[in-house]
Design a protein around this motif. Structure first.
Motif, PDB file in Angstrom:
ATOM      1  N   GLN A 154       0.306 -16.471  -6.025  1.00 59.90           N
ATOM      2  CA  GLN A 154       0.307 -15.884  -4.679  1.00 59.90           C
ATOM      3  C   GLN A 154       0.033 -14.388  -4.783  1.00 59.90           C
ATOM      4  O   GLN A 154       0.664 -13.702  -5.602  1.00 59.90           O
ATOM      5  CB  GLN A 154       1.685 -16.075  -4.033  1.00 59.90           C
ATOM      6  N   HIS A 155      -0.917 -13.895  -3.975  1.00 59.65           N
ATOM      7  CA  HIS A 155      -1.249 -12.469  -3.994  1.00 59.65           C
ATOM      8  C   HIS A 155      -1.478 -11.944  -2.585  1.00 59.65           C
ATOM      9  O   HIS A 155      -1.732 -12.707  -1.663  1.00 59.65           O
ATOM     10  CB  HIS A 155      -2.510 -12.217  -4.830  1.00 59.65           C
ATOM     11  N   HIS A 156      -1.452 -10.608  -2.475  1.00 60.94           N
ATOM     12  CA  HIS A 156      -1.799  -9.915  -1.228  1.00 60.94           C
ATOM     13  C   HIS A 156      -3.227 -10.281  -0.808  1.00 60.94           C
ATOM     14  O   HIS A 156      -4.049 -10.671  -1.652  1.00 60.94           O
ATOM     15  CB  HIS A 156      -1.685  -8.408  -1.453  1.00 60.94           C
ATOM     16  N   ARG A 209      -3.122 -16.454  -0.443  1.00 68.88           N
ATOM     17  CA  ARG A 209      -3.403 -15.049  -0.127  1.00 68.88           C
ATOM     18  C   ARG A 209      -2.783 -14.711   1.209  1.00 68.88           C
ATOM     19  O   ARG A 209      -3.196 -15.264   2.235  1.00 68.88           O
ATOM     20  CB  ARG A 209      -4.927 -14.805  -0.062  1.00 68.88           C
ATOM     21  N   LEU A 213       2.555 -10.102   0.364  1.00 63.45           N
ATOM     22  CA  LEU A 213       2.744 -10.492  -1.039  1.00 63.45           C
ATOM     23  C   LEU A 213       2.215  -9.389  -1.954  1.00 63.45           C
ATOM     24  O   LEU A 213       1.350  -8.605  -1.561  1.00 63.45           O
ATOM     25  CB  LEU A 213       1.983 -11.789  -1.329  1.00 63.45           C
ATOM     26  N   HIS A 216       2.540 -12.880  -7.573  1.00 65.09           N
ATOM     27  CA  HIS A 216       3.595 -13.861  -7.875  1.00 65.09           C
ATOM     28  C   HIS A 216       2.951 -15.096  -8.499  1.00 65.09           C
ATOM     29  O   HIS A 216       1.840 -15.458  -8.146  1.00 65.09           O
ATOM     30  CB  HIS A 216       4.323 -14.291  -6.592  1.00 65.09           C
ATOM     31  N   ASP A 233       7.687 -12.613 -10.392  1.00 70.23           N
ATOM     32  CA  ASP A 233       7.317 -11.856  -9.190  1.00 70.23           C
ATOM     33  C   ASP A 233       7.145 -10.382  -9.548  1.00 70.23           C
ATOM     34  O   ASP A 233       8.080  -9.781 -10.093  1.00 70.23           O
ATOM     35  CB  ASP A 233       8.422 -11.949  -8.124  1.00 70.23           C
TER      36      ASP A 233
END
Ligand code: NAP
Length: 266
Positions: A154-156, A209, A213, A216, A233
């Protein structure tokens, strides 16, 4: 004490900003220039959203290396630019320390043979957070015993590449040791394309996305009557700076390219 002279590319980015702070605060490092895509001819202190430092900004990396003596290029930019920046650094005998992600296996092979031929040290690490390295190592350990595994990263939502370099690296490390298994039902069908995520050597990677975030990753192992989840994280970008600092200190004594921080920490 020998001061290590460093150029940072991508100084206005999330990572680049932290790297500028880390380099200027370290006793053994000197920030000698930054490479940006704008602000040619200015100093950092002239630009309102940069640190107030008396450090020149270059747009052309060749020009930067022709005019400024430096040991290391820290690159924290974008996938396409990162490779070109490394090639330019090699031409000038400057050692690249690269956090930029999105390199293919072929890119890494090509860059590695150039670094070896030119006898220039270089480090590319898809993840500079020590905890993320441990997550990858623990996942590799678990995969020997629990070969059914999926990765959710999981990312921005400003991230340009998917899956993340860390997810691919984790999948590679798992793939080196895990017994080949058929995951899921042999007759399963996707009724919505992409529902099962991307396939890497028989295991699946899912990329999320969202704003809010940072970075993670969860690696989920499934076995008879049990699951194991290994999760890391990064809650902000300072998590990557001790790894970048260590890489800068290590690259000074290298000839050739190291891919992955796990090869420089025990
Ligand atoms: P970001 O906030 O988008 O920053 C990238 C910066 O690079 C931007 O300021 C961008 O300028 C600039 N840039 C783009 N192309 C350039 C070029 N050709 N020359 C100079 N500057 C250029 O991204 P980020 O979150 O800082 O991430 C940067 C890179 O590091 C990404 O590849 C990301 O995946 C990676 N990353 C790695 C780690 C790790 O541990 N290895 C951790 C987090 C992120 P504009 O704003 O004008 O476009």
């Amino acid at each position: 004490m020998m001061m290590i002279k460093i150029v940072v590319a991508g100084p206005r980015g999330n990572m680049g900003r932290e790297a500028v702070k880390m380099v200027s605060a370290a006793d053994n490092f000197e920030l000698v220039a930054v490479v940006d895509i704008e602000h040619e001819g200015f100093k950092m202190k002239d630009i309102s959203d940069m640190e107030p430092l008396d450090v020149p900004i270059y747009v052309n990396m060749d020009e930067c290396f022709q005019q400024i003596e430096c040991d290391i290029l820290i690159d924290l930019t974008a996938p396409k630019a990162g490779k070109q920046h490394m090639l330019t650094a090699f031409d000038y005998g400057v050692r690249p320390v690269v956090g930029t992600t999105g390199f293919s296996e072929e890119d890494v092979k090509e860059l590695s043979s150039i670094a070896e031929e030119k006898k220039v040290g270089a480090i590319i690490a898809p993840n500079f957070a020590i905890g993320a390295i441990l997550m990858m190592k623990f996942s590799q350990m678990a995969a020997r015993y629990m070969p059914h595994v999926e990765i959710i990263e999981q990312h921005h939502d400003r991230k340009l590449d998917a899956p993340s370099g860390t997810a691919v690296k984790t999948a590679q490390m798992i793939s080196e040791v895990r017994e080949k298994v058929q995951q899921g039902h042999p007759d399963e069908e996707e009724t919505l394309e992409g529902a099962k995520g991307a396939e890497f050597d028989g295991l699946r990677i899912h990329s999320v996305r969202l704003p809010g975030l940072v970075a993670h990753q969860e690696v989920i192992f499934g076995g008879e009557g049990q699951t194991l989840k290994i999760r890391h994280d990064s809650i902000n970008r300072t998590s990557f700076m001790p790894g970048i600092k260590l890489a800068c200190e290590t690259v000074m004594n290298l000839e050739g390219l190291i891919y992955g921080l796990e090869h420089i920490i025990e």
